[in-house]
Design a protein around this motif. Sequence first.
Motif, PDB file in Angstrom:
ATOM      1  N   LYS A   1       0.824  10.871 -15.785  1.00  0.00           N
ATOM      2  CA  LYS A   1       1.945  11.819 -15.369  1.00  0.00           C
ATOM      3  C   LYS A   1       1.962  12.803 -16.934  1.00  0.00           C
ATOM      4  CE  LYS A   1       3.782  10.899 -11.393  1.00  0.00           C
ATOM      5  NZ  LYS A   1       2.365  10.612 -10.568  1.00  0.00           N
TER       6      LYS A   1
ATOM      7  N   SER B   1      10.444   2.873 -13.107  1.00  0.00           N
ATOM      8  CA  SER B   1       9.473   3.608 -12.552  1.00  0.00           C
ATOM      9  C   SER B   1      10.040   5.000 -11.777  1.00  0.00           C
ATOM     10  CB  SER B   1       8.606   2.847 -11.356  1.00  0.00           C
ATOM     11  OG  SER B   1       9.444   2.516 -10.471  1.00  0.00           O
ATOM     12  N   GLY B   2       9.312   5.656 -11.348  1.00  0.00           N
ATOM     13  CA  GLY B   2       9.506   6.814 -10.622  1.00  0.00           C
ATOM     14  C   GLY B   2      10.163   6.389  -9.046  1.00  0.00           C
ATOM     15  N   THR B   3       9.411   5.462  -8.679  1.00  0.00           N
ATOM     16  CA  THR B   3       9.741   4.781  -7.462  1.00  0.00           C
ATOM     17  C   THR B   3      11.272   4.238  -7.431  1.00  0.00           C
ATOM     18  OG1 THR B   3       7.541   4.259  -6.769  1.00  0.00           O
ATOM     19  CG2 THR B   3       9.203   3.279  -5.431  1.00  0.00           C
TER      20      THR B   3
ATOM     21  N   ALA C   1       8.699  13.748  -9.827  1.00  0.00           N
ATOM     22  CA  ALA C   1       7.675  12.514 -10.281  1.00  0.00           C
ATOM     23  C   ALA C   1       6.632  13.326 -11.103  1.00  0.00           C
ATOM     24  CB  ALA C   1       7.270  11.475  -9.475  1.00  0.00           C
ATOM     25  N   GLN C   2       6.106  14.511 -10.498  1.00  0.00           N
ATOM     26  CA  GLN C   2       4.914  15.178 -11.101  1.00  0.00           C
ATOM     27  C   GLN C   2       5.428  16.560 -11.884  1.00  0.00           C
ATOM     28  OE1 GLN C   2       2.252  16.014  -7.993  1.00  0.00           O
ATOM     29  NE2 GLN C   2       2.332  13.824  -7.036  1.00  0.00           N
TER      30      GLN C   2
ATOM     31  N   ALA D   1       5.438   7.024  -2.370  1.00  0.00           N
ATOM     32  CA  ALA D   1       6.719   6.379  -2.672  1.00  0.00           C
ATOM     33  C   ALA D   1       7.791   7.293  -2.242  1.00  0.00           C
ATOM     34  CB  ALA D   1       6.687   6.327  -4.074  1.00  0.00           C
ATOM     35  N   THR D   2       7.759   8.444  -1.735  1.00  0.00           N
ATOM     36  CA  THR D   2       8.867   9.449  -1.543  1.00  0.00           C
ATOM     37  C   THR D   2       9.511   9.110  -0.233  1.00  0.00           C
ATOM     38  OG1 THR D   2       7.540  11.312  -2.572  1.00  0.00           O
ATOM     39  CG2 THR D   2       9.535  11.988  -1.561  1.00  0.00           C
TER      40      THR D   2
ATOM     41  N   VAL E   1       9.956  17.569  -2.683  1.00  0.00           N
ATOM     42  CA  VAL E   1       9.071  17.148  -3.951  1.00  0.00           C
ATOM     43  C   VAL E   1       8.651  18.248  -4.626  1.00  0.00           C
ATOM     44  CG1 VAL E   1       6.847  15.799  -4.431  1.00  0.00           C
ATOM     45  CG2 VAL E   1       8.408  15.061  -2.491  1.00  0.00           C
TER      46      VAL E   1
ATOM     47  N   THR F   1       3.131  14.190   0.421  1.00  0.00           N
ATOM     48  CA  THR F   1       3.403  13.816  -1.082  1.00  0.00           C
ATOM     49  C   THR F   1       2.862  12.402  -1.326  1.00  0.00           C
ATOM     50  OG1 THR F   1       5.298  13.191  -2.127  1.00  0.00           O
ATOM     51  CG2 THR F   1       5.512  13.006  -0.077  1.00  0.00           C
ATOM     52  N   PHE F   2       3.245  11.770  -2.168  1.00  0.00           N
ATOM     53  CA  PHE F   2       2.812  10.352  -2.679  1.00  0.00           C
ATOM     54  C   PHE F   2       3.603   9.596  -1.632  1.00  0.00           C
ATOM     55  CE2 PHE F   2       3.447   6.604  -5.302  1.00  0.00           C
ATOM     56  CZ  PHE F   2       2.087   6.098  -5.116  1.00  0.00           C
TER      57      PHE F   2
ATOM     58  N   TYR G   1      -3.150  14.433  -1.493  1.00  0.00           N
ATOM     59  CA  TYR G   1      -3.106  12.962  -0.997  1.00  0.00           C
ATOM     60  C   TYR G   1      -4.191  12.959   0.395  1.00  0.00           C
ATOM     61  CZ  TYR G   1      -0.021  11.868  -4.782  1.00  0.00           C
ATOM     62  OH  TYR G   1       0.399  11.889  -5.879  1.00  0.00           O
TER      63      TYR G   1
ATOM     64  N   SER H   1       8.903  10.438 -12.794  1.00  0.00           N
ATOM     65  CA  SER H   1       8.270   9.331 -13.087  1.00  0.00           C
ATOM     66  C   SER H   1       7.402   9.412 -14.583  1.00  0.00           C
ATOM     67  CB  SER H   1       6.857   9.097 -12.024  1.00  0.00           C
ATOM     68  OG  SER H   1       5.887   8.219 -12.580  1.00  0.00           O
TER      69      SER H   1
ATOM     70  N   ASP I   1      12.517  15.074  -6.085  1.00  0.00           N
ATOM     71  CA  ASP I   1      11.266  14.250  -6.624  1.00  0.00           C
ATOM     72  C   ASP I   1      10.437  14.937  -7.499  1.00  0.00           C
ATOM     73  OD1 ASP I   1       9.278  12.724  -6.924  1.00  0.00           O
ATOM     74  OD2 ASP I   1       8.803  12.019  -4.897  1.00  0.00           O
TER      75      ASP I   1
HETATM   76  C1  LIG Z   1       5.789  12.677  -5.752  1.00  0.00           C
HETATM   77  C2  LIG Z   1       5.887  11.222  -6.379  1.00  0.00           C
HETATM   78  N1  LIG Z   1       6.918  10.565  -6.086  1.00  0.00           N
HETATM   79  C3  LIG Z   1       7.236   9.139  -6.505  1.00  0.00           C
HETATM   80  C4  LIG Z   1       6.254   8.998  -7.445  1.00  0.00           C
HETATM   81  C5  LIG Z   1       6.554   7.348  -7.923  1.00  0.00           C
HETATM   82  O1  LIG Z   1       6.484   7.164  -9.327  1.00  0.00           O
HETATM   83  P1  LIG Z   1       6.032   5.618 -10.137  1.00  0.00           P
HETATM   84  O2  LIG Z   1       4.323   5.576 -10.011  1.00  0.00           O
HETATM   85  O3  LIG Z   1       6.169   5.914 -11.396  1.00  0.00           O
HETATM   86  O4  LIG Z   1       6.673   4.645  -9.276  1.00  0.00           O
HETATM   87  C6  LIG Z   1       5.133   9.454  -7.655  1.00  0.00           C
HETATM   88  C7  LIG Z   1       4.082   8.614  -8.568  1.00  0.00           C
HETATM   89  O5  LIG Z   1       2.838   8.618  -8.606  1.00  0.00           O
HETATM   90  C8  LIG Z   1       4.727  10.641  -7.220  1.00  0.00           C
HETATM   91  O6  LIG Z   1       3.487  11.415  -7.406  1.00  0.00           O
END
Ligand SMILES: Cc1ncc(COP(=O)(O)O)c(C=O)c1O
Length: 370
Positions: free
Chosen positions: A184, A57-59, A157-158, A86-87, A129, A83-84, A313, A179, A155
């Motif tokens: 995505k 996963s991106g996480t 991911a996007q 997870a960062t 990010v 940001t999301f 967000y 991710s 990061d």
């Molecule tokens: C900026 C950002 N970082 C990290 C992630 C985490 O990715 P994932 O959902 O694949 O774990 C996302 C995903 O939504 C994201 O948008």
Amino acid sequence: MDFIDLKTQYRRIKPSVDARIARVLEHGQYVMGPEVAELEQVLARYCGTKHCVAVSSGTDALLIALMALDVAPGDEVITAPFTFFATAEMIALIGARPVFVDIDPRTWNLDPAKLEAAITPRTRAIMPVSLYGQCADFDAINAIASRHGLPVIEDAAQSFGATYKGRRSNALSLIGATSFFPSKPLGCYGDGGALFTDDDGLAKLMREIRVHGQDRRYHHPRLGLTGRLDSIQAAVLLAKMEIFDDEVAARARVAASYERLIREAFGTDGAVRPPCVEPFNTCVFAQYTVEVDRRDVVETRMKAAGVPTAVHYPVPLHEQPVFAYLDQPVGRFPLSEAAARRVISLPMHPYLTEEQQAKVVAALAEAVRP
Ligand SMILES: Cc1ncc(COP(=O)(O)O)c(C=O)c1O
């Protein structure tokens, strides 16, 4: 109307996806099968990096990158609060402290002008990010990082597929982490992600961390996790890469047409502020996000008009309950806080028609009325 339309895409690539998945079912190497190695080659070539490490996963990509850099409890890692989750979550999960730097309100990405002031003797890495599909300003960020001897993790991911000054996202710093979540720009049919680097040692480490930190079977010099991408997801991504450039071009067309419709409806300084893409960037529009006043009212009215929207967000990360211990009061990152109050994302995917877009913008014009 769909916010993201993956069904139309599937109909387009069905023969390739189905055949590739069937091949995995036939050969039976569901984990680390040949599709994973093939995908890593395709993606590394696409991004222009020496290595790609496909992960779960991106996480997990962010976590593995931080682990490979030996970020540890007591360290600080700099990122943006807008940001999301997870960062910053991954920084905190390994015991390091997320240190936030406010954003540039035009691009919504970390503002390099504010970066240096956040660096302390405990800073171990910088993790900007590339939000909504547009790369952060990596030349400026890398210059500051290298003055302080700090590694930079993008990061991304996007932003898989985006370019910055002609170079691809994920190839702009020491490590890129992306991710493949289904929504995505390049998404699989489950969870997935990938890491990118030119550094041989880091690539080897990240491959080991992906499989419990083992450097050979049942021999573990370090800790890791189950962080692999499975073969079926790799097969799906290989099929999607066949049309990816075309889809990125379609996203750019959709974005250009949104921008024109928004300018027509609201003027250049109107009630809806479209995204601003730097002249040296190309954006993959993981989200097509605009800013409006009274966002909650606009959201409700759009829903009533049958147009799906989303907010990416609503809460900046320093205001998340779990980060109360960071003791970053409301008001500390005013530009992130304002963005979180004002942003709203419109339907965006490569198969959106001009007619649908006209309907979205007409609904928006109604929704922003006093
Ligand atoms: C900026 C950002 N970082 C990290 C992630 C985490 O990715 P994932 O959902 O694949 O774990 C996302 C995903 O939504 C994201 O948008």
